[in-house]
Design a protein around this motif. Structure first.
Motif, PDB file in Angstrom:
ATOM      1  N   GLU A  16      53.575 -29.759 -24.833  1.00  0.00           N
ATOM      2  CA  GLU A  16      52.400 -29.711 -23.968  1.00  0.00           C
ATOM      3  C   GLU A  16      52.462 -28.440 -23.116  1.00  0.00           C
ATOM      4  O   GLU A  16      53.511 -28.104 -22.564  1.00  0.00           O
ATOM      5  CB  GLU A  16      52.369 -30.944 -23.055  1.00  0.00           C
ATOM      6  CG  GLU A  16      51.189 -30.988 -22.103  1.00  0.00           C
ATOM      7  CD  GLU A  16      51.182 -32.233 -21.228  1.00  0.00           C
ATOM      8  OE1 GLU A  16      50.301 -32.343 -20.368  1.00  0.00           O
ATOM      9  OE2 GLU A  16      52.069 -33.105 -21.413  1.00  0.00           O
ATOM     10  N   SER A  35      51.406 -37.630 -24.091  1.00  0.00           N
ATOM     11  CA  SER A  35      50.752 -36.920 -23.000  1.00  0.00           C
ATOM     12  C   SER A  35      50.752 -37.826 -21.772  1.00  0.00           C
ATOM     13  O   SER A  35      51.355 -38.897 -21.790  1.00  0.00           O
ATOM     14  CB  SER A  35      49.319 -36.539 -23.405  1.00  0.00           C
ATOM     15  OG  SER A  35      48.590 -37.693 -23.783  1.00  0.00           O
ATOM     16  N   SER A  58      42.892 -28.044 -29.056  1.00  0.00           N
ATOM     17  CA  SER A  58      43.455 -26.925 -28.303  1.00  0.00           C
ATOM     18  C   SER A  58      43.400 -25.631 -29.105  1.00  0.00           C
ATOM     19  O   SER A  58      43.211 -24.548 -28.544  1.00  0.00           O
ATOM     20  CB  SER A  58      44.900 -27.228 -27.895  1.00  0.00           C
ATOM     21  OG  SER A  58      45.684 -27.554 -29.026  1.00  0.00           O
ATOM     22  N   GLU A  66      47.567 -29.908 -25.295  1.00  0.00           N
ATOM     23  CA  GLU A  66      47.305 -31.020 -24.391  1.00  0.00           C
ATOM     24  C   GLU A  66      48.351 -32.125 -24.502  1.00  0.00           C
ATOM     25  O   GLU A  66      48.346 -33.062 -23.721  1.00  0.00           O
ATOM     26  CB  GLU A  66      45.927 -31.614 -24.693  1.00  0.00           C
ATOM     27  CG  GLU A  66      44.805 -30.598 -24.569  1.00  0.00           C
ATOM     28  CD  GLU A  66      43.476 -31.144 -25.036  1.00  0.00           C
ATOM     29  OE1 GLU A  66      42.452 -30.584 -24.650  1.00  0.00           O
ATOM     30  OE2 GLU A  66      43.461 -32.144 -25.798  1.00  0.00           O
ATOM     31  N   TYR A 314      37.428 -30.594 -23.122  1.00  0.00           N
ATOM     32  CA  TYR A 314      38.375 -29.976 -22.189  1.00  0.00           C
ATOM     33  C   TYR A 314      37.764 -29.879 -20.785  1.00  0.00           C
ATOM     34  O   TYR A 314      38.399 -30.239 -19.788  1.00  0.00           O
ATOM     35  CB  TYR A 314      38.771 -28.590 -22.682  1.00  0.00           C
ATOM     36  CG  TYR A 314      39.811 -27.916 -21.807  1.00  0.00           C
ATOM     37  CD1 TYR A 314      41.169 -28.089 -22.055  1.00  0.00           C
ATOM     38  CD2 TYR A 314      39.435 -27.119 -20.730  1.00  0.00           C
ATOM     39  CE1 TYR A 314      42.123 -27.488 -21.248  1.00  0.00           C
ATOM     40  CE2 TYR A 314      40.378 -26.527 -19.918  1.00  0.00           C
ATOM     41  CZ  TYR A 314      41.720 -26.707 -20.172  1.00  0.00           C
ATOM     42  OH  TYR A 314      42.664 -26.126 -19.367  1.00  0.00           O
ATOM     43  N   LEU A 416      46.094 -33.079 -19.466  1.00  0.00           N
ATOM     44  CA  LEU A 416      44.782 -33.103 -20.098  1.00  0.00           C
ATOM     45  C   LEU A 416      44.948 -33.666 -21.509  1.00  0.00           C
ATOM     46  O   LEU A 416      44.891 -32.961 -22.481  1.00  0.00           O
ATOM     47  CB  LEU A 416      44.184 -31.695 -20.125  1.00  0.00           C
ATOM     48  CG  LEU A 416      43.855 -31.108 -18.753  1.00  0.00           C
ATOM     49  CD1 LEU A 416      43.379 -29.681 -18.912  1.00  0.00           C
ATOM     50  CD2 LEU A 416      42.826 -31.925 -18.037  1.00  0.00           C
ATOM     51  N   ASN A 417      45.188 -34.985 -21.592  1.00  0.00           N
ATOM     52  CA  ASN A 417      45.541 -35.575 -22.887  1.00  0.00           C
ATOM     53  C   ASN A 417      44.345 -35.651 -23.813  1.00  0.00           C
ATOM     54  O   ASN A 417      43.219 -35.671 -23.399  1.00  0.00           O
ATOM     55  CB  ASN A 417      46.106 -36.971 -22.679  1.00  0.00           C
ATOM     56  CG  ASN A 417      45.123 -37.907 -22.010  1.00  0.00           C
ATOM     57  OD1 ASN A 417      44.586 -37.595 -20.966  1.00  0.00           O
ATOM     58  ND2 ASN A 417      44.903 -39.048 -22.618  1.00  0.00           N
TER      59      ASN A 417
END
Length: 417
Positions: A16, A35, A58, A66, A314, A416-417
């Protein structure tokens, strides 16, 4: 060429927070994605099954990872570059629709969490539409109120409230006409951006039959109405607003080349926001019936939409992270950090920041009333950390906002999973 990567049990594929634009397909073995839940701060784990993708959002959004990906057993995963993924994605219609629906559902779930934490009461579609119209009327945006009342009357002609709605429409129409008479003659130009990739894609004459134009303040789609069309902005800007407990909140401004309205198409749900013309607007309107045909027949459009979902997911998670911060000074600090992320400076060594925002703007981002927001910002003003002017604010040291966020409880929900 896609590359098969072998991982031993316990190997970390990525951490992460890493910058890593590879996209993976599970071939054999097992991978665990871990996460931190934004709201609770508790760990979250999800196992990737054979044949599934991971690391997509991502990579396509060019964000930090994330989650952490760990091989649970000896594992083989195929690593693709973004370009290799785009080729694979574009040639697989089933994959296109599956991933769009998955991402749309993820975005919808974040919206629901956000509404819950703001204590926004969910209305049925008819009651919700009328609440949206009233929120426009109360702010003297009579043209927009008329549009929403008209949508209600067209969709629900047999409603027992139809006579009352017609009366409200007539009143709003009268007021809108008076305002239009005052402003008549003032030119309003289209705001164009011919360099956008999606605009070039849909500039062919064949797409002109889908074109529609809207006047300033005209409501294109209304929150709570059924979703049967989606749109691509060709020129002008579209304001996204949401009715929160009877009050209108500005969410975003969309520019030429951006889509809107696609979520309701993908998950057969009601509209989650109102989209109105901010100035004159020209859009391409595509209906629900030809959505899948259009998307699968235009891979570039599907990719643009997928990347848009990545960004919106996001952004919504970033906003949600602010809302769950209990300490109000830390919450305001994180709003300033968000504004700093949205407006990067040329010289990162420069600590002072100027943000073109008002108390009302900060209140919107923080999910607080203007009165509470003013009190919290005044605490920063008293310590000479913030200067407040009519249309902008100055943060004298952005690093101090980071320290406030880290030390006063804001760091709990950073995943920010």
């Amino acid at each position: 060429m896609p590359k098969a990567m072998q991982y031993t049990k316990g190997s970390i594929i990525y951490f992460e927070g890493d910058h890593d634009e590879r996209i993976f397909i599970m071939q054999q073995g097992a991978v665990l994605l871990t996460s931190t839940d934004i709201e609770s701060g508790q760990p979250v784990a999800e196992q990737v099954k054979s044949g599934e993708f991971f690391g997509v959002k991502s990579a396509l959004g060019h964000f930090r990872r994330e989650e952490t990906a760990t091989a649970l057993v000896p594992t083989v995963a195929v690593a693709l570059t973004i370009q290799e993924f785009e080729i694979l994605f574009s040639n697989n219609k089933a994959l296109i629709m599956k991933m769009l629906r998955v991402f749309s559902n993820q975005l919808r779930q974040i919206h629901k969490k956000t509404e819950s934490i703001l204590n926004n009461i969910q209305e049925d579609q008819q009651t919700g539409l009328l609440a949206v119209a009233k929120s426009f009327y109360d702010e003297e945006q009579f043209r927009s109120a008329c549009d929403v009342y008209m949508k209600f009357m067209k969709r629900y002609p047999n409603s027992p409230q139809i006579a009352e709605v017609q009366k409200k429409y007539n009143d709003a129409k009268l007021r809108a006409d008076k305002l239009a008479a005052v402003s008549r003659g003032i030119p309003v130009d289209y705001d164009d951006d011919g360099g956008n990739a999606s605009l070039k894609l849909f500039s062919l004459p064949a797409f002109e039959r889908f074109a529609k134009t809207y006047e300033p303040g005209e409501v294109i789609i209304a929150e709570y109405e059924p979703g049967d069309c989606f749109y691509l902005i060709q020129s002008g800007r579209v304001q996204l607003v949401k009715c929160v407990n009877g009050n209108k909140k500005n969410l975003d401004v969309l520019k030429p080349g951006e889509f809107f309205g696609e979520m309701a198409i993908l998950d057969n749900s009601a509209r989650s926001a109102t989209c109105m013309a901010a100035g004159k607007v020209k859009c391409l309107e595509f209906n629900k019936e030809n959505f899948e045909l259009l998307i699968t027949g235009n891979p570039q459009m599907a990719l643009l939409l997928l990347k848009l979902f990545c960004k919106r997911i996001y952004d919504q998670k970033r906003r949600f992270r602010i809302l769950v911060i209990k300490d109000l000074q830390a919450r305001i600090a994180d709003v300033f950090l968000l504004l700093d992320e949205m407006n990067p400076v040329m010289n990162e060594a420069e600590k002072q920041r100027r943000f073109n925002v008002t108390i009302s703007d900060v209140a919107h981002w923080a999910g607080l009333s203007p009165e509470v927001t003013r009190d919290e910002i005044n605490k920063y003003v008293e310590r000479r950390k913030v200067e407040v002017y009519e249309n902008y604010m100055i943060v004298n040291n952005i690093n101090e906002m980071r320290r406030t966020y880290d030390t006063r409880g804001g760091a709990r929900g950073t995943g920010l999973n």
